[in-house]
Design an enzyme around this catalytic site. Structure first.
Site, short mmCIF file in Angstrom:
data_model
loop_
_atom_site.label_atom_id
_atom_site.label_comp_id
_atom_site.label_asym_id
_atom_site.label_seq_id
_atom_site.Cartn_x
_atom_site.Cartn_y
_atom_site.Cartn_z
N ALA A 25 44.75 36.18 41.28
CA ALA A 25 43.40 35.84 41.44
C ALA A 25 42.62 36.93 42.09
O ALA A 25 43.26 37.80 43.02
CB ALA A 25 42.75 34.55 41.39
N HIS A 26 41.12 36.83 41.79
CA HIS A 26 40.42 38.04 42.52
C HIS A 26 40.58 38.11 44.12
O HIS A 26 40.36 36.68 44.63
CB HIS A 26 38.93 38.08 41.94
CG HIS A 26 38.21 36.70 42.28
ND1 HIS A 26 37.02 36.53 41.52
CD2 HIS A 26 38.68 35.55 42.58
CE1 HIS A 26 36.72 35.11 41.51
NE2 HIS A 26 37.82 34.61 42.42
N ASN A 27 40.30 38.94 44.72
CA ASN A 27 40.35 39.09 46.32
C ASN A 27 41.47 38.53 46.97
O ASN A 27 41.56 38.33 48.12
CB ASN A 27 39.25 38.65 46.73
CG ASN A 27 37.99 39.43 46.33
OD1 ASN A 27 37.43 38.94 45.38
ND2 ASN A 27 37.40 40.34 47.05
#
Length: 347
Positions: A239-241
């Protein structure tokens, strides 16, 4: 192309037991060995097959001691599995490589394409994208605007690198994989969920391999980073980051929620789920289907949800199977206790 046992032993720095002139031209599992094939034995469970295999050459560890006659020529090495990987790599590299840009591929006029690159029919390379030397882009793969692909990479059919994302050298993206799709960011409002723009990027460092239909989301801001040497199996979600540490490996259907940092040399079994905004230390091993709700320190082997050390987990699993009987026994003891209380009260 044929190779002799003598040539293979010289390449692997191994010791020949048998006919040094035995030749092979293909690979086979030891239980499916045929004349002209080379196989290997590293798992003791497969030892019985070595006495009947038809393979011409078998790689074995130096400590292997046969109990019966072995017909195949043996090559003793420090690590048979590792040596097989080296031979397979050599074999793969010896195959002829396509180069050139097919007339049916689309390359934007502002894109930079390196030397000896192969771009297949219906592949797409967008505006200001960069493709490094000797990279191969298969049909229907997409390198979006501003994306950068390093040298000696392979993008298989349908792989997609979204705009401005960066891929290092010697990376492999298997069919259907996606690097840089939007992270799952939505703000709840009385009218529904409002999308939060994902303006960051995704970065893959050198020697990363991404399995089929695996997704690495772009960051909300900054970058989602897959460090050097990471290997992600098919159907993995990053997922993001997130930041995945160097040389970490994840088996199929593992998933890591947003803003989580995973350390180096970790191993995730199939279907491991990791919560967001936590930290996983270095050299952590999670067994299959582990659910990880909070941060974990380095050098642990865990399994379960929430995860615990392997030995207590398996002890708990054994008890869990006995719970129905234990429940019946507990009810019976409760009834006996109540009867005893009644008798004592009467007295």
């Amino acid at each position: 192309m044929e190779f002799t046992a003598k040539q293979i032993a010289a390449f692997l720095q191994g010791e020949i037991v048998g006919n040094e002139n035995a030749t092979v031209h293909t690979f086979a599992k030891i239980e499916e060995g045929v004349p002209g094939a080379i196989s290997f034995l590293s798992n003791p469970k497969y030892t019985p097959y070595i006495y009947d295999t038809q393979a011409s050459i078998v790689l074995v560890n130096k400590d292997f001691v046969p109990e019966h006659e072995v017909k195949a020529t043996l090559i003793r090495v420090d690590n048979a599995y590792d040596c097989l990987a080296r031979l397979l790599t050599l074999y793969e590299q010896s195959k002829p490589r396509k180069t050139g840009i097919d007339p049916l591929a689309f390359i934007a006029s502002t894109a930079q394409v390196g030397k000896d690159v192969w771009v297949a029919p219906f592949a797409y390379v967008g505006e200001h994208a960069v493709v490094g030397d000797r990279t191969r882009i298969y049909p229907h793969a997409t390198v979006d605007d501003g994306a950068r692909i390093g040298e000696d990479c392979t993008l298989y059919a349908g792989a997609t690198v979204y705009h401005d994302c960066r891929i290092g050298n010697r990376c492999t993206l298997h069919a259907g994989s996606v690097v840089g799709a939007d992270g799952f960011g939505f703000a709840p409002t009385p009218q529904g969920y409002e999308k939060i723009p994902q303006i960051g990027i995704a970065i893959l460092e050198d020697d990363v391999e991404i399995g089929a239909n695996t997704c690495v989301d772009r960051a909300t801001m900054g970058a989602t980073i897959i460090r050097k040497g990471v290997k992600l199996d098919n159907l993995v979600q990053i997922a993001h980051n997130d930041e995945i540490g160097a040389h970490t490996v994840m088996a199929a259907q593992a998933g890591v929620a947003g803003s989580t940092k995973v350390g180096e040399w970790c191993m995730f079994g199939g279907q491991v789920g990791v919560a967001g905004h936590i930290q996983i230390g270095d050299r952590v091993v999670f067994g299959a289907q582990s659910g990880v709700p909070s941060s974990v320190k380095s050098d642990q082997r865990l399994i379960g949800a929430p995860p615990m050390e392997e030995k207590p987990f398996f002890k708990s699993s054994a008890i869990f199977r006995k719970l129905p009987d234990m429940y019946l026994e507990l009810n019976a003891l409760r009834k006996e206790l109540n009867e005893l209380k009644k008798q004592l009260n009467k007295e």
